[in-house]
Design a protein around this motif. Structure first.
Motif, mmCIF file in Angstrom:
data_model
loop_
_atom_site.group_PDB
_atom_site.id
_atom_site.type_symbol
_atom_site.label_atom_id
_atom_site.label_comp_id
_atom_site.label_asym_id
_atom_site.label_seq_id
_atom_site.Cartn_x
_atom_site.Cartn_y
_atom_site.Cartn_z
ATOM 1 N N VAL A 212 -2.352 -34.286 12.856
ATOM 2 C CA VAL A 212 -1.799 -33.288 11.944
ATOM 3 C C VAL A 212 -0.278 -33.397 11.880
ATOM 4 O O VAL A 212 0.330 -33.297 10.807
ATOM 5 N N GLY A 213 0.359 -33.623 13.049
ATOM 6 C CA GLY A 213 1.816 -33.753 13.089
ATOM 7 C C GLY A 213 2.311 -34.944 12.285
ATOM 8 O O GLY A 213 3.299 -34.840 11.551
ATOM 9 N N VAL A 214 1.618 -36.077 12.398
ATOM 10 C CA VAL A 214 1.998 -37.267 11.625
ATOM 11 C C VAL A 214 1.832 -37.003 10.133
ATOM 12 O O VAL A 214 2.671 -37.392 9.312
ATOM 13 N N THR A 215 0.743 -36.311 9.773
ATOM 14 C CA THR A 215 0.516 -35.955 8.364
ATOM 15 C C THR A 215 1.626 -35.053 7.843
ATOM 16 O O THR A 215 2.120 -35.233 6.724
ATOM 17 N N ASP A 216 2.030 -34.067 8.654
ATOM 18 C CA ASP A 216 3.128 -33.179 8.265
ATOM 19 C C ASP A 216 4.407 -33.968 8.009
ATOM 20 O O ASP A 216 5.153 -33.685 7.062
ATOM 21 N N LEU A 217 4.666 -34.958 8.871
ATOM 22 C CA LEU A 217 5.869 -35.777 8.714
ATOM 23 C C LEU A 217 5.837 -36.544 7.397
ATOM 24 O O LEU A 217 6.824 -36.577 6.651
ATOM 25 N N ILE A 218 4.679 -37.126 7.075
ATOM 26 C CA ILE A 218 4.545 -37.894 5.829
ATOM 27 C C ILE A 218 4.737 -36.994 4.618
ATOM 28 O O ILE A 218 5.442 -37.341 3.664
ATOM 29 N N PHE A 219 4.128 -35.805 4.652
ATOM 30 C CA PHE A 219 4.244 -34.897 3.515
ATOM 31 C C PHE A 219 5.651 -34.331 3.388
ATOM 32 O O PHE A 219 6.108 -34.037 2.277
ATOM 33 N N ALA A 220 6.343 -34.162 4.518
ATOM 34 C CA ALA A 220 7.731 -33.688 4.452
ATOM 35 C C ALA A 220 8.610 -34.722 3.765
ATOM 36 O O ALA A 220 9.487 -34.386 2.965
ATOM 37 N N VAL A 221 8.360 -35.997 4.060
ATOM 38 C CA VAL A 221 9.123 -37.073 3.426
ATOM 39 C C VAL A 221 8.905 -37.068 1.916
ATOM 40 O O VAL A 221 9.820 -37.342 1.134
ATOM 41 N N ASP A 222 7.684 -36.718 1.471
ATOM 42 C CA ASP A 222 7.386 -36.667 0.037
ATOM 43 C C ASP A 222 7.949 -35.422 -0.630
ATOM 44 O O ASP A 222 8.494 -35.481 -1.735
ATOM 45 N N SER A 223 7.789 -34.271 0.038
ATOM 46 C CA SER A 223 8.065 -32.998 -0.635
ATOM 47 C C SER A 223 9.541 -32.650 -0.725
ATOM 48 O O SER A 223 9.977 -32.067 -1.724
ATOM 49 N N ILE A 224 10.324 -32.992 0.287
ATOM 50 C CA ILE A 224 11.728 -32.585 0.279
ATOM 51 C C ILE A 224 12.520 -33.276 -0.838
ATOM 52 O O ILE A 224 13.274 -32.609 -1.564
ATOM 53 N N PRO A 225 12.376 -34.596 -1.046
ATOM 54 C CA PRO A 225 13.060 -35.184 -2.209
ATOM 55 C C PRO A 225 12.615 -34.547 -3.525
ATOM 56 O O PRO A 225 13.422 -34.388 -4.443
ATOM 57 N N ALA A 226 11.328 -34.161 -3.623
ATOM 58 C CA ALA A 226 10.823 -33.563 -4.860
ATOM 59 C C ALA A 226 11.540 -32.259 -5.174
ATOM 60 O O ALA A 226 11.963 -32.029 -6.313
#
Length: 337
Positions: A212-226
């Motif tokens: 779950v933590g790794v998934t959160d990291l990946i989604f944070a990388v996607d969502s913050i630039p957006a």
């Protein structure tokens, strides 16, 4: 938007209070007899409506104190981040299913996932805000990254759902943990470790949290630039993310039975990412003296809401069409054949 320190503190305290209330609603931590329960569809719907209403009320407060433009930036960011958080929730569902997490412990995993998501996005927001303020060319990087991500989503959907092909129980992070510590065969309540034959083992619960933590990291990388493509105000970026994540545990129960009915969600997210990516590239060109039109926040909010509406409606229509087709096919088979 110039936000005093006390407003930041009050906002963070308020978010912590809401998270504590969410814990109390679902887990009943004060009761030694009552187990955490799975919310009914009706309860999940009402609580989801409450959390959305809370986010809207906050946006109206932004409108009152800071004006319509800032409120528009907040709402555009909130809708985008909420859409991405739903996609995140779908992956949580697949992780919990892959690891066969007992239902009575899924609440704790989801809570940890939300807290980790808030923490990681907080770090990315702080770094992103500094980068945006110091180097306008970062918008080129953010815009290109979002368009690349959108293309990857489309490519994965054409090939077949990436999430369905991913084995979360054998991800790189999980394998690394297995190399360091032995893992128990089954769950030991909600404990992360257990001592067996005098040796400390980690439980599958820790494996789930790592995934779950790794998934959160990946989604944070996607969502913050957006969201930085919609507003560069750190306070609006943070609050839009926070309100998008609040109530996610409750939303899980609502979406658990709808995972296969939002078939076009990824396509809608890809379209939004392309739109925001183009918006960022135009902004970067404008900042560097190139005479190009910029996309206003009003148009951005309209496009994002429009895309998500079309996505949901198209998904519902497809789900109904598939159900009718299946019913027609099964109904045409005579008994005993």
């Amino acid at each position: 938007m110039d936000v005093p320190l006390w407003v930041w503190v009050a906002t963070i305290v308020g978010i912590v209070v809401v998270l504590a209330a969410d814990l109390a609603i679902v887990d009943h931590p004060w009761s030694k007899k009552r187990e955490p329960k799975e919310l009914s569809m009706k309860e999940a719907t009402w609580w989801s409506v409450f959390y959305i209403a809370l986010a809207i009320a906050f946006g109206l407060g932004i409108w009152y104190f800071a004006g319509g433009e800032k409120a528009g930036e907040y709402f555009a960011g909130y809708v985008t981040e909420k859409s991405l958080s739903v996609d995140n929730l779908f992956v949580f569902y697949l992780i919990l299913t892959s690891f066969a997490v007992p239902r009575k412990y899924q609440h704790e995993v989801l809570l940890i996932g939300i807290v980790l998501a808030l923490a990681m996005r907080g770090v990315f927001i702080a770094v992103g805000a500094q980068a945006v303020n110091a180097w306008s060319e970062v918008f080129y990087l953010f815009g290109a990254f979002l368009i690349y991500t959108a293309v990857k989503i489309v490519r994965d959907n054409i090939k077949g759902s990436e999430e369905e092909e991913t084995d979360y129980t054998d991800s790189f992070a999980v394998r690394m943990v297995r190399k360091v510590w032995p893992v128990t065969d089954g769950y030991h309540g909600s404990r992360l470790t257990a001592k067996i034959d005098g040796r400390r083992h980690v439980t599958p619960m820790l494996m789930v949290i790592v995934a779950v933590g790794v998934t959160d990291l990946i989604f944070a990388v996607d969502s913050i630039p957006a969201i930085f493509g919609l507003t560069q105000d750190a306070y609006l970026v943070f609050t839009a993310n926070a309100f998008a994540l609040l109530g996610l545990r409750v939303l899980y129960f609502l979406l658990a039975g709808l995972m296969d009915k939002l078939a076009y969600l990824s396509w809608g997210l890809a379209a939004i990412m392309v739109f925001i990516g183009v918006k960022m590239l135009l902004h970067a060109l404008h900042e560097n003296g190139v005479a190009v039109p910029e996309i206003g926040i009003g148009l951005s909010l309209t496009v994002i809401l429009g895309v998500m509406t079309v996505t949901v409606v198209a998904s519902v229509l497809k789900s109904r069409s598939d159900a009718r087709r299946l019913k027609s096919r099964t109904g045409s088979i005579a008994p005993g054949e």
